[in-house]
Write an enzyme that holds these catalytic residues in place. Structure first.
Site, PDB file in Angstrom:
ATOM      1  CE  LYS A 180      15.904  17.334  23.855  1.00 15.55           C
ATOM      2  NZ  LYS A 180      15.033  17.787  24.969  1.00 15.55           N
ATOM      3  CB  SER A 208      15.600  21.363  24.635  1.00 13.25           C
ATOM      4  OG  SER A 208      15.258  20.296  25.498  1.00 13.25           O
ATOM      5  CB  SER A 211      12.429  20.204  26.893  1.00 18.89           C
ATOM      6  OG  SER A 211      13.221  21.287  27.306  1.00 18.89           O
TER       7      SER A 211
END
Length: 475
Positions: free
Chosen positions: A81, A156, A180
């Site tokens: 990520k 996210s 997330s």
């Protein structure tokens, strides 16, 4: 079906077996991924930064070791990520402030993944600083949901979830503060796990005991998820909160066949509205446990303080980590980030004292709740995937929310209770959009959580619905 397509559609566990047997090489996998990304990622924008040269260099070094001695992942490629540093690879945090940032060193989690045979080949897209459950930013633009390209992939860890759903990853790394890992898993029809605090080590930043955010695994199925959790877990001296590796692997736990005796289902945890279709789909999925003789009851712990508590503690986290950016780079921050920081800077010691006491009480009540139940089941998100142009969910079932994160209460309440939780694909809406079931266990209960999730996954029969080719919006 071509050999590349066979690889892309294989499970991570099967790929690792082939790597260990020598039937495929890490370079074969990188070639297949590079082709798949070229074919589909232009439609979804899941992996905006690629580093295949770095991955191939690491693969060649790894291949100097005998097959079977290359770590738990054995040369399996992994995307990281874009909030987390990878040495020598552009890491933007989704912010124009860091659009040209190339860190000199990796997060200790990345080092651990590589030590366990993972090959880093891409960075997955994220909203700016991970703020908000819709993956878009000013550096790379939005990430689109492959089930319907007009819809959000949530966030996210949206880029990671979409990469899994489209076959541009077998496993993916993510982070979770207020859902997330779980929200994008729900929206994209894959599995995402928020582990217990300390289960996955990472480099501390800004505050030595920050624990609202944790790092965790994402995968297409529960067994693959457990494999990656094994590769991510372990004690590290640089992370004082990190836990020792368990003697029994999480993959073994997932495969144990152990079923829960009693589970609780709650459509709303008593704190949030829920879309009726989502509630119906998740309730039906939870009730399937009864087919195997598991007692299913409607119940939930008392989490009434969750909204107030999370608002304060999240704002404080933003103030601690981003106040300097507000002072010096305000014009490059999105409105939601500015709002979070300013809310944090306004806090009093009394508000922090109250929020910490609320969290302590909720965690204690939740632990007591699990004296009677093995698992707690809820919707992982309160709505199906929403239109990409909506920055967040403003209302649900007739209730308008006060801010852009309140719609995430069903997941951030579990964050506050310090429990491991995952989102398991459990069905589809009438329009064909995925819905996830949040499954929760008591703190440090990942083994029983994974066993129960695999047990229900087998009953539901939704494993194998991904990867898919991205789909245009229905006309």
């Amino acid at each position: 079906m071509s050999s590349d397509q066979v690889l892309i559609r294989s499970t991570a566990c099967a790929i690792v077996d082939q790597l260990n047997s020598g039937d495929v090489t890490p370079l074969d996998l990188l070639d297949a991924l590079e082709k798949r990304i070229a074919d589909v990622d232009g439609k979804t924008n899941a992996l905006p930064t690629l580093c295949f040269d770095r991955a191939r260099s690491h693969a060649k070094a790894l291949m100097q070791k005998p097959a079977g001695e290359r770590g738990l992942l054995a040369g399996l490629p992994i995307p990281i990520k874009d909030l987390t540093n990878v040495a020598g690879v552009r890491t933007t945090q989704g912010s124009p402030i860091y659009k040209n940032n190339i860190p000199a060193s990796s997060d200790i989690l990345v080092e651990l993944i590589e030590a366990n045979g993972g090959l880093i080949y891409a960075k997955s897209n994220t909203p700016e600083f991970g703020a908000g459950a819709n993956t878009f930013n000013e550096v790379f633009g939005p990430t689109l949901n492959p089930w319907d390209l007009s819809r959000s992939a949530a966030g996210s860890s949206g880029g990671a979830a979409v990469a899994l759903a489209t076959g541009t990853a077998w496993l993916a790394h993510g982070t979770d503060m207020g859902g997330s890992l779980r929200n994008p898993a729900s929206f994209c029809g894959i599995v995402g796990l928020r582990p217990s605090i300390g289960r996955v080590p990472h480099s501390p930043a800004f505050k030595i005991d920050r624990n609202l955010t944790v790092h965790g695994p994402m995968a297409r199925n529960v067994e693959d998820l457990a494999l990656f959790l094994d590769a991510m877990s372990g004690e590290h001296p640089a992370d004082p909160l990190s836990l020792p590796r368990l003697t029994i692997s999480f993959l073994s736990a997932a495969r144990s066949g152990k079923r829960p005796k009693r589970v609780a289902y709650s459509p709303d945890l008593g704190i949030t509205p829920v879309d009726p279709e989502v509630a119906a789909i998740t309730r039906k999925a939870a009730s399937r446990f009864a087919e195997a003789g598991v007692i299913v009851e409607e119940a939930h712990p008392d989490l009434r303080e969750a909204h107030e508590c999370f608002h304060v503690l999240r704002a404080f986290d933003f103030a601690v980590t981003k106040a300097a950016l507000l002072r010096n780079k305000r014009d490059q921050l999105k409105p939601e980030v500015i709002w979070n920081i300013e809310e944090g800077l306004k806090l009093s010691v009394e508000q922090l004292e109250r929020a910490e006491a609320q969290r302590l009480a909720m965690a204690a009540r939740t632990l007591e709740f699990f004296e009677n139940y093995d698992l707690l089941l809820t919707p992982a998100t309160i709505v199906p995937p929403f239109p990409i142009e909506h920055r967040y969910v403003a209302e649900c079932a007739g209730k308008k929310f006060d801010n852009y994160v309140e719609w995430l209460g069903i997941v951030y309440a579990i964050t506050l209770a310090c429990c491991p939780a995952l989102s398991l694909p459990c069905g589809f809406t009438a329009s064909g959009l995925p819905v996830g079931l949040q499954m929760v266990a008591p703190s440090r209960g990942e083994a029983q959580l994974l066993a129960g999730a695999k047990f229900l996954e087998d009953i539901l029969g939704v494993r194998g619905t991904t990867p898919i080719d991205p789909k245009a919006a229905p006309r």
